[in-house]
Design an enzyme around this catalytic site. Structure first.
Site, short mmCIF file in Angstrom:
data_model
loop_
_atom_site.label_atom_id
_atom_site.label_comp_id
_atom_site.label_asym_id
_atom_site.label_seq_id
_atom_site.Cartn_x
_atom_site.Cartn_y
_atom_site.Cartn_z
N LYS A 51 1.03 -1.01 0.22
CA LYS A 51 -0.05 -0.11 -0.05
C LYS A 51 0.87 1.44 0.29
O LYS A 51 0.40 2.58 -0.40
CB LYS A 51 -0.55 0.08 1.80
CG LYS A 51 -2.34 -0.91 0.73
CD LYS A 51 -3.58 0.00 0.27
CE LYS A 51 -4.44 -1.21 0.08
NZ LYS A 51 -5.53 -0.93 -1.22
N SER A 303 0.53 -9.98 -0.62
CA SER A 303 0.23 -9.10 -0.50
C SER A 303 1.03 -7.60 0.55
O SER A 303 1.17 -6.59 1.16
CB SER A 303 -1.11 -7.96 -1.16
OG SER A 303 -2.14 -9.16 -0.07
#
Length: 402
Positions: A51, A303
């Site tokens: 992110k 992720s």
């Protein structure tokens, strides 16, 4: 739609500011599937998640538009940390709105990066509305967690790194929540490898993108609870959906048990700590939701790694029970000297390692001149448990497995 050029510009902007994360080969997962399996380890990225790429790119690309009040966003955790760190490094204030039940560890990490944290809203959707209102009322620059072209382009740099380190992958598995990572990665890799197969993965508890692709339009769903809280998004993004619809080959769903099993496998086999959203790609491959041809090169995007320690403890205990690594049982013993010692001596002889024991002398179902012993033991698998049960039964113990 975000263009490949916008992703390349993001890569140039982020060079030296984010980590080019490792792409590591897994012999274990390759043997288990017959494919050549590689892991893209975004859990080793700054803030423990991809992110920060989108957050940093959005701030750097639009710095001239950001006023003295700084930026505002809403997030359940990873985007919050990404914005907080990117804002700190850019020397601007950051205000983060998080749902009230957001992970405590993610709250503390966000504060640790210097952001002002507000716990408002019962869901991410409510927190996003509050952050948008604050942006207008206080003249703050709003950074959406996934529905922003610069955020999407920043996330797409994951795809560029994959192709740089593994020029000829056959399939890439990518988690899908709001869709920023999946859309950005798809734009980046399709530009260079139009024949490559891209598989999006969602938790079955929150299949918003999957249902949108089936319906041909964005839909809003009522999500269930999921270990993969980072991709529990009610509705796929307006900016990300067309790209996912056009460039992602399919979206598959994985169950909570499959996600939990993948978390444990990553930890045991590769010493990799992945949060639920980061483990869904391995869960999809191992569950057979998508069959990878023998010898094909498969990339799994891990992720993020921001897993709350309390959730990790629950996952490990649940999975160890399912795998036969832990056995729990109760047994009633005569309430007399030596009865407990005799039981423990037998367990010692059959090499069961006791983790916890509770000796209860009074309670419902316990005969007057008996006591109940509740035992949790470390075991070596289901065959070991079967042998323990047989030995206990042979010695006259009537146990109740819990």
């Amino acid at each position: 739609m975000v263009s490949p050029e916008l992703v390349r510009q993001a890569a140039a902007r982020l060079h030296g500011r984010v980590i080019h994360t490792p792409l590591t080969y897994s012999p274990s997962f390759s043997r288990m599937t017959g494919a050549e399996v590689f892991l893209k380890l975004e859990n080793l990225q700054k803030t423990g998640s991809f992110k920060v790429r989108g957050a940093a790119n959005a701030i750097l690309a639009q710095s001239a538009e950001i006023g003295p009040g700084g930026v505002v966003t809403a997030s359940a955790g990873n985007h919050a940390q990404g914005v907080a760190l990117a804002a700190r490094e850019a020397g601007i204030p950051a205000t983060i709105v998080m749902p009230r039940d957001a992970s405590l560890s993610k709250q503390e990490a966000t504060r640790g990066y210097g952001a002002t944290l507000l716990l408002q809203g019962e869901t991410l959707a409510e927190s996003l509305l509050i952050a948008g209102e604050m942006a207008e009322e206080k003249d703050l620059f709003f950074i959406h967690p996934y529905d922003d072209p610069h955020v999407i382009a920043g996330q797409g740099t994951v795809g560029l790194e994959v192709l740089e380190d593994c020029p000829n992958p056959d399939i890439i598995f990518v988690p899908v929540g709001g869709g920023g990572l999946a859309a950005g990665l798809a734009v980046a890799v399709r530009d260079q490898r139009p024949d490559l197969r891209i598989v999006g993965v969602q938790a079955a508890a929150c299949p918003s993108a999957c249902e949108a692709c089936r319906a041909g339009a964005r839909v809003s769903i009522d999500p269930g609870h999921s270990i993969a809280d980072g991709i529990t998004v009610r509705q796929v993004g307006a900016a990300t959906f067309p790209t996912i619809r056009d460039l992602v080959d399919e979206i598959v769903l994985v169950t909570e048990d499959q996600i939990a099993a993948a978390i444990v496998l990553l930890l045991e086999r590769k010493k990799i700590l992945a949060e639920g959203a980061g483990a869904v790609t391995l869960a999809a491959l191992l569950s057979g939701a998508v069959r990878a041809p023998a010898g094909s090169r498969v990339v799994l995007v891990v992720s993020g790694g921001n897993l709350d320690p309390l959730i990790l403890d629950r996952v490990l205990r649940r999975q160890f029970l399912a795998m036969g690594r832990i056995m729990r049982f109760s047994v009633c013993l005569p309430d007399e000297p030596g009865a407990l010692v005799a039981l423990l001596s037998l367990l010692r002889d059959i090499r069961a390692n006791i983790l916890a024991i509770d000796h209860v002398r009074h309670g419902p179902g316990i005969p007057l001149f008996s006591s109940r012993v509740d035992i949790e033991m470390e075991t070596r698998g289901h065959e070991h448990i079967a042998a323990i049960r047989a030995d206990l039964a042979g010695a006259g113990y009537a146990i109740r497995v819990r």
